[in-house]
Design a protein around this motif. Structure first.
Motif, PDB file in Angstrom:
ATOM      1  N   ALA A 347       0.841  -1.216  -0.205  1.00 24.83           N
ATOM      2  CA  ALA A 347       0.048   0.049  -0.105  1.00 24.83           C
ATOM      3  C   ALA A 347       0.956   1.040   0.088  1.00 24.83           C
ATOM      4  O   ALA A 347       0.572   2.376  -0.833  1.00 24.83           O
ATOM      5  CB  ALA A 347      -0.898  -0.032   1.228  1.00 24.83           C
ATOM      6  N   ARG A 349       4.122   1.290  -0.774  1.00 26.87           N
ATOM      7  CA  ARG A 349       5.000   1.328  -2.322  1.00 26.87           C
ATOM      8  C   ARG A 349       4.388   1.501  -3.452  1.00 26.87           C
ATOM      9  O   ARG A 349       4.793   2.273  -4.485  1.00 26.87           O
ATOM     10  CB  ARG A 349       5.550  -0.291  -2.435  1.00 26.87           C
ATOM     11  N   TYR A 350       3.119   1.338  -3.523  1.00 25.76           N
ATOM     12  CA  TYR A 350       2.408   1.578  -4.900  1.00 25.76           C
ATOM     13  C   TYR A 350       1.232   2.826  -4.571  1.00 25.76           C
ATOM     14  O   TYR A 350       0.546   2.912  -5.099  1.00 25.76           O
ATOM     15  CB  TYR A 350       1.654   0.320  -5.243  1.00 25.76           C
ATOM     16  N   ASP A 374      -5.592   2.029   0.329  1.00 27.48           N
ATOM     17  CA  ASP A 374      -4.672   3.099  -0.163  1.00 27.48           C
ATOM     18  C   ASP A 374      -5.199   3.920  -1.076  1.00 27.48           C
ATOM     19  O   ASP A 374      -6.147   3.594  -1.635  1.00 27.48           O
ATOM     20  CB  ASP A 374      -3.185   2.559  -0.319  1.00 27.48           C
ATOM     21  N   ILE A 377      -1.984   4.044  -6.565  1.00 24.52           N
ATOM     22  CA  ILE A 377      -1.852   3.779  -8.378  1.00 24.52           C
ATOM     23  C   ILE A 377      -2.924   2.935  -8.692  1.00 24.52           C
ATOM     24  O   ILE A 377      -3.263   3.060 -10.065  1.00 24.52           O
ATOM     25  CB  ILE A 377      -0.637   3.758  -8.837  1.00 24.52           C
ATOM     26  N   GLY A 378      -3.425   2.058  -7.812  1.00 22.33           N
ATOM     27  CA  GLY A 378      -4.242   1.090  -8.118  1.00 22.33           C
ATOM     28  C   GLY A 378      -3.926   0.106  -9.114  1.00 22.33           C
ATOM     29  O   GLY A 378      -2.892  -0.054  -9.351  1.00 22.33           O
ATOM     30  N   ILE A 379      -4.871  -1.066  -9.604  1.00 26.68           N
ATOM     31  CA  ILE A 379      -4.450  -2.127 -10.263  1.00 26.68           C
ATOM     32  C   ILE A 379      -5.446  -2.316 -11.496  1.00 26.68           C
ATOM     33  O   ILE A 379      -6.681  -2.287 -11.138  1.00 26.68           O
ATOM     34  CB  ILE A 379      -4.249  -3.451  -9.325  1.00 26.68           C
ATOM     35  N   ILE A 387      -2.846 -10.856  -9.654  1.00 26.30           N
ATOM     36  CA  ILE A 387      -1.482 -10.632  -8.850  1.00 26.30           C
ATOM     37  C   ILE A 387      -1.273 -11.108  -7.683  1.00 26.30           C
ATOM     38  O   ILE A 387      -0.261 -11.124  -6.871  1.00 26.30           O
ATOM     39  CB  ILE A 387      -1.930  -8.990  -8.274  1.00 26.30           C
ATOM     40  N   ARG A 393       3.851  -9.264 -11.517  1.00 26.68           N
ATOM     41  CA  ARG A 393       3.610  -7.828 -11.219  1.00 26.68           C
ATOM     42  C   ARG A 393       3.115  -7.032 -12.500  1.00 26.68           C
ATOM     43  O   ARG A 393       3.295  -7.511 -13.579  1.00 26.68           O
ATOM     44  CB  ARG A 393       5.253  -7.683 -11.031  1.00 26.68           C
ATOM     45  N   VAL A 394       2.575  -6.118 -11.980  1.00 26.40           N
ATOM     46  CA  VAL A 394       1.755  -5.226 -12.716  1.00 26.40           C
ATOM     47  C   VAL A 394       2.965  -4.517 -13.609  1.00 26.40           C
ATOM     48  O   VAL A 394       3.183  -4.374 -14.851  1.00 26.40           O
ATOM     49  CB  VAL A 394       0.690  -4.140 -12.506  1.00 26.40           C
ATOM     50  N   SER A 399       8.403  -2.344  -8.958  1.00 25.41           N
ATOM     51  CA  SER A 399       8.399  -3.421  -8.138  1.00 25.41           C
ATOM     52  C   SER A 399       9.678  -3.643  -7.684  1.00 25.41           C
ATOM     53  O   SER A 399      10.310  -3.434  -6.459  1.00 25.41           O
ATOM     54  CB  SER A 399       7.716  -4.735  -8.598  1.00 25.41           C
ATOM     55  N   THR A 405       9.475  -8.100  -4.398  1.00 23.51           N
ATOM     56  CA  THR A 405      10.115  -9.743  -4.808  1.00 23.51           C
ATOM     57  C   THR A 405       8.931 -10.222  -5.956  1.00 23.51           C
ATOM     58  O   THR A 405       9.471 -11.116  -6.483  1.00 23.51           O
ATOM     59  CB  THR A 405      10.200 -10.507  -3.652  1.00 23.51           C
ATOM     60  N   GLY A 406       7.839  -9.795  -5.866  1.00 25.62           N
ATOM     61  CA  GLY A 406       6.719 -10.451  -6.718  1.00 25.62           C
ATOM     62  C   GLY A 406       6.014 -11.681  -5.894  1.00 25.62           C
ATOM     63  O   GLY A 406       5.397 -12.328  -6.436  1.00 25.62           O
ATOM     64  N   LEU A 407       6.336 -11.653  -4.806  1.00 26.29           N
ATOM     65  CA  LEU A 407       5.854 -12.906  -3.784  1.00 26.29           C
ATOM     66  C   LEU A 407       5.109 -12.657  -2.680  1.00 26.29           C
ATOM     67  O   LEU A 407       4.378 -13.447  -2.243  1.00 26.29           O
ATOM     68  CB  LEU A 407       7.200 -13.754  -3.065  1.00 26.29           C
ATOM     69  N   ALA A 410       1.405 -13.517  -2.957  1.00 30.68           N
ATOM     70  CA  ALA A 410       1.288 -15.035  -2.893  1.00 30.68           C
ATOM     71  C   ALA A 410       1.413 -15.497  -1.602  1.00 30.68           C
ATOM     72  O   ALA A 410       0.764 -16.382  -1.051  1.00 30.68           O
ATOM     73  CB  ALA A 410       2.327 -15.866  -3.714  1.00 30.68           C
ATOM     74  N   THR A 433      -6.345   1.140  -4.038  1.00 32.69           N
ATOM     75  CA  THR A 433      -6.836  -0.251  -3.672  1.00 32.69           C
ATOM     76  C   THR A 433      -7.197  -0.437  -2.177  1.00 32.69           C
ATOM     77  O   THR A 433      -6.846  -0.041  -1.233  1.00 32.69           O
ATOM     78  CB  THR A 433      -5.561  -0.971  -3.830  1.00 32.69           C
TER      79      THR A 433
HETATM   80  P1  ADP Z   1       5.780  -7.281  -5.276  1.00 30.93           P
HETATM   81  O1  ADP Z   1       6.703  -7.708  -4.449  1.00 30.93           O
HETATM   82  O2  ADP Z   1       6.124  -6.902  -6.616  1.00 30.93           O
HETATM   83  O3  ADP Z   1       4.910  -6.054  -4.820  1.00 30.93           O
HETATM   84  P2  ADP Z   1       3.264  -8.681  -4.430  1.00 30.93           P
HETATM   85  O4  ADP Z   1       3.018 -10.032  -4.815  1.00 30.93           O
HETATM   86  O5  ADP Z   1       3.237  -7.932  -3.288  1.00 30.93           O
HETATM   87  O6  ADP Z   1       4.694  -8.267  -5.334  1.00 30.93           O
HETATM   88  O7  ADP Z   1       2.236  -7.785  -5.616  1.00 30.93           O
HETATM   89  C1  ADP Z   1       2.033  -8.406  -7.037  1.00 30.93           C
HETATM   90  C2  ADP Z   1       1.719  -7.132  -7.924  1.00 30.93           C
HETATM   91  O8  ADP Z   1       0.574  -6.576  -7.548  1.00 30.93           O
HETATM   92  C3  ADP Z   1       2.838  -5.766  -7.615  1.00 30.93           C
HETATM   93  O9  ADP Z   1       3.792  -5.823  -8.334  1.00 30.93           O
HETATM   94  C4  ADP Z   1       2.034  -4.579  -8.029  1.00 30.93           C
HETATM   95  O10 ADP Z   1       2.026  -4.439  -9.511  1.00 30.93           O
HETATM   96  C5  ADP Z   1       0.455  -5.018  -7.591  1.00 30.93           C
HETATM   97  N1  ADP Z   1       0.073  -4.388  -6.402  1.00 30.93           N
HETATM   98  C6  ADP Z   1      -0.176  -5.203  -5.051  1.00 30.93           C
HETATM   99  N2  ADP Z   1      -0.559  -4.306  -4.181  1.00 30.93           N
HETATM  100  C7  ADP Z   1      -0.757  -3.172  -4.620  1.00 30.93           C
HETATM  101  C8  ADP Z   1      -1.241  -2.044  -4.419  1.00 30.93           C
HETATM  102  N3  ADP Z   1      -1.689  -1.633  -2.969  1.00 30.93           N
HETATM  103  N4  ADP Z   1      -1.612  -0.938  -5.260  1.00 30.93           N
HETATM  104  C9  ADP Z   1      -1.246  -1.194  -6.587  1.00 30.93           C
HETATM  105  N5  ADP Z   1      -0.613  -2.325  -7.053  1.00 30.93           N
HETATM  106  C10 ADP Z   1      -0.608  -3.341  -5.960  1.00 30.93           C
END
Ligand code: ADP
Length: 439
Positions: A347, A349-350, A374, A377-379, A387, A393-394, A399, A405-407, A410, A433
């Motif tokens: 929340a 970081r993005y 948050d 930037i939204g998804i 995701i 990753r979007v 990221s 880490t992209g994990l 998960a 989001t």
């Molecule tokens: P990362 O380590 O890349 O954040 P996550 O598994 O936590 O990996 O999240 C996967 C992807 O989902 C992120 O790379 C991002 O693009 C998207 N994402 C996750 N949480 C948010 C959020 N709060 N707002 C916008 N995008 C998000």
């Protein structure tokens, strides 16, 4: 093959038993009907003879009776034989005790079937009382049951054999039909369609197919995961060895060396994060994971997260707030902390500069709920479904540059599953989001 043979053999056995029972029953029935018919014929004959008068009969038909195989006897009221078409009446014993005669004396008519002393044939008797008190008896010999069986044996063999052959054909085609889908499945389960097989087989096929697909999917996911892991590990390692090489070769001096060293540090950190996350995931993935559950206060969890994240939020110019009430649930505290931390760090970081993050605890839909919302930037809609997949990753560069880490999600998904919790995602591109976890 063995099963087919077994079914075949059993069907044939049943056919043989059925045919035999059928044949025996028909013969018995046939025999009874025939017996009844003979006695009825004798009765008709007796009535004709009675009307004609036995004396007249003796004069006109003596010889012809033999041809008809009929034997006519007249017995007096005392049981003595008055006349017998077979011959010498004086040598005949008293007939009063014979069943048909005794019955005729008593009720007016009598019937009997006896085995002849001289041949294998049966003798049928019909006796009737005449108005003058004498008994008129008519008798006829006929073959026994054995003779009947012999006379229709050919027919029985032909019919029985025919039925047997039909059963054999039917049984073969039945076993073939029963086994065909199973054999086909053994060859390749994916080729068998549910509607191709008989109804009872369908659930079986769907289950096996589903399990088969699950196994394939699982294998594919595993394989993809290891490929991804190798790739993700390789990138920071390549960077680290590249920068190290530059420093070692002496090509980078002074400020450059410091910059390269800091790059090495960043990449090492990334590597560490990645390895940590992979370890966490593989632990959560373990089939026989035994978690210790305790009472956990969701609000306290939020406070803990707040204190850990405040510096990070400040650095990103994002405000962080906690709302809600104290709610106790049963769960694993360490894992739940990890879950909330992952959601919060995403929340932040993005997010956008000056944005906000709100952690909320409360009851919703009658269930304890923890949410992280948050104004980031939204998804985009098309990414929302994916995701929670590993390494999805979007925006890859965002990221990575922010230490993702992209994990993270998960891991969140796995922890939620361990707590039987449901996750909902509500996000709008550019607006923000909200991720809710219902316990
Ligand atoms: P990362 O380590 O890349 O954040 P996550 O598994 O936590 O990996 O999240 C996967 C992807 O989902 C992120 O790379 C991002 O693009 C998207 N994402 C996750 N949480 C948010 C959020 N709060 N707002 C916008 N995008 C998000």
């Amino acid at each position: 093959m063995r099963m087919k043979k077994k079914i075949n053999r059993e069907v044939m056995l049943i056919a043989v038993i059925a045919i035999t029972v059928m044949a025996v029953c028909s013969i018995l029935l046939f025999y009874r009907i025939m017996e009844k018919q003979i006695l009825e014929d004798l009765k008709a004959n007796a009535h004709v003879i009675a009307r004609m008068g036995v004396t007249k009969l003796t004069e006109t038909m003596d010889g012809e009776l033999d041809q008809e195989e009929l034997r006519v006897t007249l017995i007096g009221a005392d049981g003595t034989v008055l006349y017998d078409s077979l011959g010498d009446k004086t040598r005949m014993e008293n007939h009063k005790e014979r069943k048909e005669i005794a019955d005729a004396f008593r009720t007016g008519e009598g019937r009997a079937v006896r085995k002849s002393a001289t041949s294998a044939k049966q003798t049928y008797y019909y006796a009737m009382k005449q108005p003058d008190g004498d008994i008129l008896r008519v008798a006829k010999e006929s073959g026994g049951i054995l003779a009947i069986i012999l006379s229709i044996a050919g027919l029985i063999v032909i019919i029985g054999g025919g039925i047997f052959v039909m059963c054999a054909f039917y049984s073969r085609s039945l076993t073939k039909r029963l086994m065909a889908p199973i054999e086909k499945m053994a060859e390749n389960i994916t080729l068998v369609q549910e509607d191709e097989v008989y109804e009872e087989m369908r659930p079986f096929i769907s289950t096996i197919k589903r399990q088969h697909m699950d196994i394939l999917n699982y294998a594919r996911i595993r394989q993809e995961f290891s490929a991804n892991v190798s790739h993700e590990l390789k990138t920071p390692l390549t960077a680290i060895s590249g920068y190290a090489e530059l420093i070692v070769s002496g090509m980078a001096g002074g400020e450059d060396a410091v910059h390269f060293a800091s790059e090495i540090q960043d990449n090492a950190e990334r590597l560490q994060n990645l390895i940590n996350d992979i370890i966490k995931l593989s632990e959560l993935d373990g089939k026989d994971l035994k978690l210790e559950f305790e009472t956990v206060d969701l609000y306290e969890l939020g406070e803990n997260c707040l204190s850990m994240m405040s510096l990070y939020a400040q650095k990103n110019e994002v405000s962080l707030r906690l709302l809600g009430e104290h709610i106790q649930i049963s769960g694993n505290k360490t894992l739940l902390e990890e879950l909330l931390l992952n959601l919060c760090s995403n929340a932040v970081r993005y997010n956008k500069k000056g944005g906000s993050v709100i952690i909320k605890t409360g009851f919703e839909e009658g269930r304890p709920m923890l949410s992280v919302k948050d104004t980031g930037i939204g998804i985009p809609k098309k990414h929302q479904e994916r995701i929670f997949e590993r390494f999805y990753r979007v925006d890859k560069s965002r990221s990575k540059s922010t230490g993702g880490t992209g994990l993270g999600l998960a891991i969140v998904k796995h922890i939620a599953a361990q707590h039987n919790a449901r996750i909902t995602l509500d996000s709008e591109e550019g607006a923000g989001t909200e991720i809710k976890v219902f316990f």
